[in-house]
Design a protein around this motif. Structure first.
Motif, short mmCIF file in Angstrom:
data_model
loop_
_atom_site.label_atom_id
_atom_site.label_comp_id
_atom_site.label_asym_id
_atom_site.label_seq_id
_atom_site.Cartn_x
_atom_site.Cartn_y
_atom_site.Cartn_z
N PRO A 174 -64.85 27.74 32.33
CA PRO A 174 -65.83 27.13 33.21
C PRO A 174 -65.73 27.69 34.63
CG PRO A 174 -63.96 25.64 32.88
CD PRO A 174 -63.67 26.87 32.09
N GLY A 175 -66.87 27.96 35.24
CA GLY A 175 -66.89 28.64 36.53
C GLY A 175 -66.61 27.71 37.72
N GLY A 176 -66.91 26.41 37.56
CA GLY A 176 -66.77 25.47 38.68
C GLY A 176 -65.42 25.55 39.39
N PRO A 177 -64.31 25.48 38.62
CA PRO A 177 -63.00 25.51 39.29
C PRO A 177 -62.74 26.82 40.03
CG PRO A 177 -62.79 24.74 37.01
CD PRO A 177 -64.21 25.19 37.19
N LYS A 178 -63.27 27.93 39.49
CA LYS A 178 -63.07 29.25 40.12
C LYS A 178 -63.88 29.33 41.43
CE LYS A 178 -61.41 33.24 40.25
NZ LYS A 178 -60.02 33.40 40.63
N ILE A 179 -65.10 28.78 41.40
CA ILE A 179 -65.92 28.75 42.62
C ILE A 179 -65.19 27.91 43.68
CG2 ILE A 179 -68.15 28.02 43.61
CD1 ILE A 179 -68.43 30.28 41.60
N GLU A 180 -64.57 26.82 43.23
CA GLU A 180 -63.82 25.98 44.18
C GLU A 180 -62.70 26.79 44.83
OE1 GLU A 180 -61.76 22.52 42.58
OE2 GLU A 180 -61.45 21.74 44.62
N GLU A 181 -61.96 27.56 44.03
CA GLU A 181 -60.86 28.38 44.59
C GLU A 181 -61.39 29.38 45.62
OE1 GLU A 181 -58.57 30.53 41.64
OE2 GLU A 181 -58.42 28.68 40.46
N LEU A 182 -62.51 30.04 45.27
CA LEU A 182 -63.09 31.03 46.20
C LEU A 182 -63.52 30.34 47.49
CD1 LEU A 182 -65.20 33.01 43.58
CD2 LEU A 182 -63.32 33.97 44.92
N ALA A 183 -64.11 29.15 47.35
CA ALA A 183 -64.58 28.41 48.53
C ALA A 183 -63.40 28.01 49.41
CB ALA A 183 -65.37 27.18 48.09
N ILE A 184 -62.30 27.61 48.77
CA ILE A 184 -61.11 27.22 49.55
C ILE A 184 -60.56 28.45 50.30
CG2 ILE A 184 -58.71 26.44 49.35
CD1 ILE A 184 -59.70 24.52 47.11
N GLU A 185 -60.57 29.59 49.63
CA GLU A 185 -60.15 30.84 50.30
C GLU A 185 -60.95 31.03 51.59
OE1 GLU A 185 -57.80 33.30 50.14
OE2 GLU A 185 -57.08 31.72 48.77
N PHE A 186 -62.26 30.77 51.49
CA PHE A 186 -63.12 31.01 52.66
C PHE A 186 -62.79 30.07 53.82
CE2 PHE A 186 -67.16 30.75 55.07
CZ PHE A 186 -67.21 32.10 55.46
N THR A 187 -62.27 28.87 53.50
CA THR A 187 -61.95 27.92 54.58
C THR A 187 -60.72 28.38 55.37
OG1 THR A 187 -60.56 26.53 53.17
CG2 THR A 187 -62.91 25.96 53.28
#
Ligand code: ATP
Ligand code: FE2
Length: 335
Positions: A174-187
């Motif tokens: 599932p992509g949701g958790p991976k998108i969350e990781e990428l978004a956290i990286e951006f913060t």
């Protein structure tokens, strides 16, 4: 010996068993997730996966302490909504067990099970529910004898949108958790709050839409914006839409509890947004542990228990699956 209700979940990619005892104490779930090798989920392939996993999982359940120490009093299964071939696997297993163990069969509404496991786990009483999963995005509030849908997605579910965005970037399901990781990286990037990429915002009245922001996000990646920045911006837009509608539902109904449910409720950012919105209006935000946000058999057992408590049973003739079942089709006959 005490008693338990056994629940079976098989609406889409997850096959799962779980138990709840008659006082509402829950077991963990025994689950197996179908992960397509490529592309989206094919109903027939997912159903074949479920068939191949049923006996292993059932074996595990029957070896658990909770199963051995209790009598199974009823068997609950997801009757809908979901993918027909997948639903049929769970329903067939439930009918078979009900017959061979001579216990009542209870068909339950999957969407409402997400609500009831949340109430069981958090102790909230009469919440507005923000139900954010792969296939569903709904803002729900109980009025009289129904959980009413106050607003919902007009196109795709928020989780499917995140999964599709991820898949198009070559990330596995599932992509949701991976998108969350990428978004956290951006913060972690300096001044990230001022670097929001503007995407089409998806609220119309009390309804939401996610396909416009998905297309725009994909274009931004192609245009050279970093995947981290687009993932973060996509989350901000998608989650803000849901929280806005949820807030309006709370204002209209006067309810002071917000409950998150469904797989996307695992996300730390949507939880934070829910918390901030609730704090600002003197309300409280709740969510169950991650294992009870995603699809799980325990939530099916919990709704089964509530129905069993009021003497509800599903006859064999009424036990057909209903892929199009909606949250507001089911009469709430339990407390
Ligand atoms: P339903 O039948 O209720 O629509 P579902 O079959 O989509 O449910 P769920 O397990 O409730 O299943 O939700 C799965 C979705 O949750 C997937 O789209 C997945 O990407 C998403 N998800 C899981 N964890 C996260 C996360 N941390 N952030 C965002 N999305 C997540
Ligand atoms: Fe679900």
């Amino acid at each position: 010996m005490g008693g338990v209700v056994l629940g079976i979940e098989s609406t889409a990619h997850t096959l799962s068993f779980g138990m709840v005892d008659l006082d509402g104490n829950v077991s963990d779930s025994y689950s197996n997730l179908f992960r397509p090798k490529e592309g989206g989920i094919h109903p027939r392939e997912a159903a074949d996966h479920h068939c191949s996993q049923v006996s292993n999982l059932l074996n595990e359940v029957t070896k658990s302490e909770m199963f051995k120490e209790n009598d199974v009093e009823a068997i609950a299964f997801s009757q809908g909504p979901g993918l027909g071939p997948c639903l049929r696997v769970g329903a067939s297993v439930a009918r078979t067990l009900s017959k061979s163990w001579n216990i009542p069969l209870i068909g339950v509404n999957h969407c409402i099970a997400h609500i009831e496991i949340g109430r069981n786990q958090t102790g909230c009483i009469d919440p507005v529910l923000l139900y954010v999963s792969g296939g569903n995005t709904q803002v729900i509030a109980k009025s009289r004898d129904k959980y009413r849908v106050m607003g919902e997605t007009l196109d795709i579910g928020i989780g499917n949108m995140l999964d599709k965005f991820a898949r198009n970037q070559g990330l596995p399901f599932p992509g949701g958790p991976k998108i969350e990781e990428l978004a956290i990286e951006f913060t972690k990037v300096a001044d990230y709050q001022n670097k929001l990429i503007d995407l089409p915002y998806g609220v119309q009245g009390m309804d939401m839409g996610f396909s416009g922001m998905l297309t725009a996000a994909q274009r931004r990646v192609l245009a050279g914006d970093s995947l981290e920045s687009v993932s973060w911006s996509l989350q901000e837009h998608a989650f803000a839409s849901c929280i806005e509608v949820a807030e309006r539902a709370m204002a209209h109904t006067g309810k002071t509890e917000l409950l998150l449910g469904g797989g996307v409720a695992c996300n730390s950012r949507i939880r934070k947004m829910a918390e901030i919105m609730c704090e600002e209006r003197g309300a409280t935000a709740y969510w169950p542990e991650k294992k009870f946000c995603i699809d799980n058999g325990t939530m099916i057992a919990e709704l089964g228990r509530l129905l069993h408590n009021v003497g509800f049973k599903t006859s064999l003739e009424d036990s057909s699956i209903n892929p199009m079942l909606r949250t507001d089709h089911t009469k709430v006959i339990w407390d």
